[in-house]
Write a protein that holds these residues in place. Structure first.
Motif, PDB file in Angstrom:
ATOM      1  N   TYR A  60       0.860  -1.186   0.000  1.00 52.54           N
ATOM      2  CA  TYR A  60       0.000   0.000   0.000  1.00 52.54           C
ATOM      3  C   TYR A  60       0.897   1.237   0.000  1.00 52.54           C
ATOM      4  N   GLY A  61       0.288   2.386  -0.313  1.00 48.60           N
ATOM      5  CA  GLY A  61       1.034   3.634  -0.357  1.00 48.60           C
ATOM      6  C   GLY A  61       2.082   3.658  -1.443  1.00 48.60           C
ATOM      7  N   SER A  65       4.109   4.442  -4.901  1.00 45.10           N
ATOM      8  CA  SER A  65       4.320   5.659  -5.682  1.00 45.10           C
ATOM      9  C   SER A  65       3.611   5.577  -7.017  1.00 45.10           C
TER      10      SER A  65
END
Length: 574
Positions: free
Chosen positions: A490-491, A493
């Motif tokens: 998750y998160g 780029s």
């Protein structure tokens, strides 16, 4: 992020190539997170169908995911299916036998050979007088290559019934072993072997079949086989009743180059019965587990080979007053994992024990299946960091086969995919690719591909082809990593884990080889004013060569024979 409006070409010398995934031969572990007490890391999954005769369900890691095979009582055929490391199916199951409807099968054995699978099983095909042993090569998706090869009673009358095939691969060829009743009138069941080359033909110009491994008096049954790297030969072991009082474990090495076995030798002998031997090769020698009654009840024992003899100490791994049976052993690259069925809770469940490379048990027994209502016949495959375990339900779910991921339980979020790009773009399809993610203590199960934030597919490869696209429409693709514990990245780029794609037939890329130059040219009906040109030796890693406003580009002094090159041209906008 760039809008891809391109196709990709690759060539070596003057030949065009399509991109494909190459799996490593005999995948090895380069890191093993030592879990003091591994546990199930995702729920058990029903493989599907009902097992015939409650055999083991083999598992083989192929470098990306697992293959498995079983016989279903609905049709008595061998079925094959690929599974991700988290125990979810990679594909629908397929029937792998191209045989007639009169075929009956059971007891499959499966190994990975670096590009596909070897499969052995007991079959009763049209024209067979009794159950025989068959072998086939499968591709990575379980499709049979060629026709089944009969490896028992080859070119001779079928005077007996075969059972319990075992299969091993040494990097270039296979050995299939089994026992049959051809000598039943004089010596009971006996053990035989056939050596098969990597091309699927019997070795020794067709002569290395029905080789006598043991035809001693009384019965010899339930053989196991593994390649002994240190010895440079296959080791074959079996239960032997030649003394007429109890079963002992005997063995002999088989040298496939000459088609000849070494002398038989008694490996384990007590005044009590021993049964169900299983082998694993560490690369420096073999280890064996078996069921042993020397303590008054069946226990799971372990010992190691030095050369072609057991030279260590017989070690009781289960060590309790209950029944500990059906052992299986796996080498991880750094240690052994031993699994067996144990009824210490009042019904059979699967248990596990770590054993070091030098044969020392680590920590204690771990219960793998908990409250499943009874489990037998465990098999395990090991990926890079963890296991996938198969077992058969024996009570409320009698005859049903399951798989369950097993490994380290610490919290771990997998790494985000990087280098996401598109290639092979047409007016209706695009292939999305990315750099493969290396798990950190937990195997990567698969990658989920999203189009405009909606899932469109999953794969254990590092590429995915999406179809049914609309020309001229811009799509946003992103990729999520999922590991065997079903944790997701998750998160990530947006610049490395996603890419915009605009399907178009406007750009048609061609390449002309003028060694050592590659002269690219393309036609463009969309009237773009500038183009970026990229080259790489695989589509996941490309380097920008430059930009041009014309529709041609000379990649000078770039090519080396026998290398594969990928080129792409795209719109530098967005």
């Amino acid at each position: 992020m760039c809008r891809r409006v391109s196709v990709v070409l690759a060539f070596a010398g003057s030949l065009l190539f399509l991109f494909t995934t190459v799996r490593a031969n005999q995948p090895k572990t380069d890191y093993w997170p030592t879990c003091s007490s591994p546990q199930n890391i995702a729920p058990a999954t029903n493989i599907g169908g009902n097992l015939y005769a409650l055999p083991r369900t083999p598992l083989a890691w192929n470098g990306l995911d697992y293959g498995t095979a079983w016989v279903d009582v609905s049709d008595f055929r061998v079925h094959f299916r690929r599974y991700y490391a988290d125990g979810t199916p990679q594909s629908a199951g397929v029937v792998v036998q191209n045989t007639t409807n009169s075929d009956t099968s059971f007891s499959p054995a499966l190994v990975w050979n670096g590009s596909g699978y070897g499969l052995a099983w007991i079959g009763l095909q049209s024209g067979d007088a009794d159950y025989q042993v068959y072998f086939a090569r499968l591709d990575a998706d379980g499709n049979m290559i060629g026709s089944p090869l009969k490896v028992s009673f080859v070119g001779q009358p079928e005077t007996g019934s075969c059972a319990a095939p075992a299969l091993a691969w040494n990097g270039s060829d296979y050995v299939v072993v089994w026992y049959d009743t051809r000598n039943n009138a004089t010596s009971g069941e006996d053990v035989f072997a056939t050596a098969v080359g990597g091309d699927g033909s019997i070795l020794g110009s067709g002569a290395y079949h029905d080789i006598v491994i043991c035809d001693a008096s009384n019965s010899q049954v339930n053989p196991a086989v593994a390649w002994n790297t240190g010895l440079g030969a296959y080791e074959i072991v079996w239960e032997d009743f030649r003394n007429g009082a109890n079963y002992d474990i005997w063995g002999r090495a088989f040298f496939e180059a000459s088609g000849s076995p070494s002398p038989q030798r008694q490996l384990v002998a007590t005044s009590n019965t021993m049964e169900y031997p299983a082998l694993a090769d560490s690369g420096n020698g073999l280890s064996m587990v078996w069921t042993d009654y020397r303590d008054g009840n069946p226990e799971t024992y372990f010992n190691q080979f030095h050369g072609d003899q057991l030279a260590g100490t017989d070690t009781n791994l289960s060590n309790n007053s209950s029944f500990s049976i059906d052992p299986m052993i796996v080498w991880t690259g750094a240690e052994f994992g031993v699994f067996w069925a144990d009824n210490k809770t009042g019904y059979y469940e699967i248990y596990f024990q770590r054993v070091s490379a030098d044969g020392v048990p680590q920590a204690g027994n771990v219960e793998v299946t908990q409250g499943s209502g009874g489990s037998r016949q465990p098999v395990a495959g090991f990926g890079r960091y963890g296991y996938l375990v198969s077992f058969a339900g024996t009570q409320a779910t009698y005859g049903t086969n399951y798989i369950e991921p097993f490994g380290c339980t610490y919290a771990y979020t997998p790494t985000c995919p990087s280098g996401v790009m598109a290639y092979g773009v047409s007016s209706t399809a695009a292939t999305i690719s990315w750099q493969p993610v290396d798990g950190n203590g937990t195997d990567i199960a698969y990658y989920e591909v999203l189009r405009d934030n909606m899932p469109v597919g999953k794969t254990s490869n590092n590429y995915f082809t999406d179809t049914g696209l609309t020309s001229g429409t811009t799509y946003l693709y992103s990729v999520i990593t999922v590991n065997a514990a079903q944790s997701q990245s998750y998160g990530c780029s947006s610049t490395t884990s996603s890419v915009y794609v605009k399907p178009s037939a406007a750009v048609t890329l061609k390449v002309n080889k003028s060694n050592p130059d590659a002269v690219l040219s393309w036609t463009d009906t969309s009237n773009m004013t500038s183009y970026n040109v990229y080259r790489g030796t695989n589509p996941q890693v490309m380097q920008k060569l430059g930009s041009t406003s014309s529709q041609t580009y000379d990649d000078a002094n770039a090519l080396t024979n026998s290398n594969v090159y990928f080129y792409t041209v795209d719109d530098p906008g967005q």
